[in-house]
Design a protein around this motif. Structure first.
Motif, PDB file in Angstrom:
ATOM      1  N   ASP A 174       1.719   7.447   2.634  1.00  0.00           N
ATOM      2  CA  ASP A 174       1.437   6.773   1.299  1.00  0.00           C
ATOM      3  C   ASP A 174       0.678   5.277   1.301  1.00  0.00           C
ATOM      4  OD1 ASP A 174       1.883   9.018  -0.058  1.00  0.00           O
ATOM      5  OD2 ASP A 174       3.799   8.738  -0.767  1.00  0.00           O
ATOM      6  N   LEU A 175       1.093   4.630   2.552  1.00  0.00           N
ATOM      7  CA  LEU A 175       0.925   3.394   2.739  1.00  0.00           C
ATOM      8  C   LEU A 175      -0.021   3.068   4.116  1.00  0.00           C
ATOM      9  CD1 LEU A 175       4.286   1.452   2.027  1.00  0.00           C
ATOM     10  CD2 LEU A 175       2.275   1.724   0.653  1.00  0.00           C
ATOM     11  N   LYS A 176      -0.843   2.110   4.210  1.00  0.00           N
ATOM     12  CA  LYS A 176      -1.738   2.133   5.503  1.00  0.00           C
ATOM     13  C   LYS A 176      -1.751   0.393   5.804  1.00  0.00           C
ATOM     14  CE  LYS A 176      -6.285   2.473   3.178  1.00  0.00           C
ATOM     15  NZ  LYS A 176      -5.672   1.989   1.869  1.00  0.00           N
TER      16      LYS A 176
ATOM     17  N   LYS B 156      -4.764  -5.928  -7.305  1.00  0.00           N
ATOM     18  CA  LYS B 156      -5.170  -7.404  -7.252  1.00  0.00           C
ATOM     19  C   LYS B 156      -4.855  -8.003  -8.546  1.00  0.00           C
ATOM     20  CE  LYS B 156      -8.944  -6.524  -3.904  1.00  0.00           C
ATOM     21  NZ  LYS B 156     -10.299  -6.383  -3.670  1.00  0.00           N
TER      22      LYS B 156
ATOM     23  N   ILE C  34       1.276  -8.153   2.844  1.00  0.00           N
ATOM     24  CA  ILE C  34       0.042  -7.252   3.230  1.00  0.00           C
ATOM     25  C   ILE C  34       0.680  -6.528   4.541  1.00  0.00           C
ATOM     26  CG2 ILE C  34      -1.927  -7.000   4.118  1.00  0.00           C
ATOM     27  CD1 ILE C  34      -2.212  -8.107   1.494  1.00  0.00           C
TER      28      ILE C  34
ATOM     29  N   THR D 204       6.271  -9.727  -1.648  1.00  0.00           N
ATOM     30  CA  THR D 204       5.073  -9.191  -1.757  1.00  0.00           C
ATOM     31  C   THR D 204       4.611  -9.585  -0.303  1.00  0.00           C
ATOM     32  OG1 THR D 204       3.957 -11.071  -2.420  1.00  0.00           O
ATOM     33  CG2 THR D 204       4.463  -9.226  -4.232  1.00  0.00           C
TER      34      THR D 204
ATOM     35  N   LYS E 287       2.668  -0.156  -3.706  1.00  0.00           N
ATOM     36  CA  LYS E 287       1.393  -0.743  -3.679  1.00  0.00           C
ATOM     37  C   LYS E 287       0.930  -1.437  -5.182  1.00  0.00           C
ATOM     38  CE  LYS E 287      -1.099   2.832  -1.565  1.00  0.00           C
ATOM     39  NZ  LYS E 287      -2.157   3.911  -1.365  1.00  0.00           N
TER      40      LYS E 287
ATOM     41  N   ASP F  85      -2.790  -2.701   2.952  1.00  0.00           N
ATOM     42  CA  ASP F  85      -2.398  -2.273   1.533  1.00  0.00           C
ATOM     43  C   ASP F  85      -1.398  -3.669   1.295  1.00  0.00           C
ATOM     44  OD1 ASP F  85      -3.379   0.074   1.404  1.00  0.00           O
ATOM     45  OD2 ASP F  85      -1.442   1.298   1.629  1.00  0.00           O
ATOM     46  N   ARG F  86      -1.570  -3.972   0.172  1.00  0.00           N
ATOM     47  CA  ARG F  86      -0.653  -5.080  -0.704  1.00  0.00           C
ATOM     48  C   ARG F  86       0.567  -4.386  -1.325  1.00  0.00           C
ATOM     49  NH1 ARG F  86      -1.998  -7.769  -5.141  1.00  0.00           N
ATOM     50  NH2 ARG F  86      -0.615  -9.786  -5.516  1.00  0.00           N
ATOM     51  N   ILE F  87       1.428  -4.910  -1.087  1.00  0.00           N
ATOM     52  CA  ILE F  87       2.826  -4.132  -1.547  1.00  0.00           C
ATOM     53  C   ILE F  87       3.732  -5.137  -2.168  1.00  0.00           C
ATOM     54  CG2 ILE F  87       2.793  -2.076  -0.127  1.00  0.00           C
ATOM     55  CD1 ILE F  87       5.264  -3.392   1.392  1.00  0.00           C
TER      56      ILE F  87
END
Length: 177
Positions: free
Chosen positions: A34-36, A67, A24, A22, A64, A39-41
């Motif tokens: 779709d991601l920036k 929390k 950031i 996982t 993604k 984002d936490r993935i």
């Protein structure tokens, strides 16, 4: 991680091990929509290198996560979840009424298989190694739980299915089973 550390399947050294993780996102490449950054993935497949502090990897591997999912759960669920998806939806398409036997039902992949197959409407017969694990699997909603080494698995599966037997058996234990 452990497979890599033991040298399994590796052809080229040196290598930073680890397939699941996982993190950031700090930056994305051109064309990533779709991601920036921020984002936490989570991800669950190669290329190896999850044991790093920072890495570059294909955007399509990242999913993604909210929390409410911890880093530990995020990292550990991806490969197990993908394995369960292949087994339940591609290897054998489990549906309502399918009889499924899941060995190691209290383990990582097994617990996902049990819950997902129940959700799909299957009759799940879980096989575990102890009474404590049986309690865990029953808490997932599985009513048919057998203990390896104590229950006669073949006879009990026939009994629980009215003589029909199982449509599919998922066995990650091997050897003795």
């Amino acid at each position: 991680g452990t497979g890599h550390r033991g040298g399994g399947g590796l052809t080229k050294m040196p290598l930073i091990v680890g397939m699941e993780g996982t993190g950031i996102i700090t930056a994305v490449g051109k064309g990533v929509k779709d991601l920036k950054a921020g984002d936490r993935i989570a991800y669950g497949s190669g290329p190896p290198g999850a044991y790093t502090e920072e890495r570059v990897m294909p955007a399509w591997l990242g999913v993604k996560i909210p929390k409410s999912i911890s880093d530990e759960v995020g990292a550990s669920m991806m490969l197990k979840g993908m394995t369960a998806q292949v087994l339940l939806r591609r290897t054998y398409k489990v549906r309502k009424g399918t009889v499924v036997v899941v060995h190691a039902a209290a383990g990582g992949v097994g617990s996902i298989l049990v819950q997902w197959a129940l959700h799909l409407g299957a009759q799940v017969i879980a096989v575990v190694g102890s009474d404590a694990k049986a309690t865990t699997v029953r808490a997932m909603g599985c009513k048919d739980v057998l203990v390896q080494g104590r229950d006669d698995l073949a006879a009990r599966v026939r009994e629980l299915t009215g003589g029909q037997g199982a449509h599919v058996v998922y066995d990650s234990v091997g050897k003795d089973t």
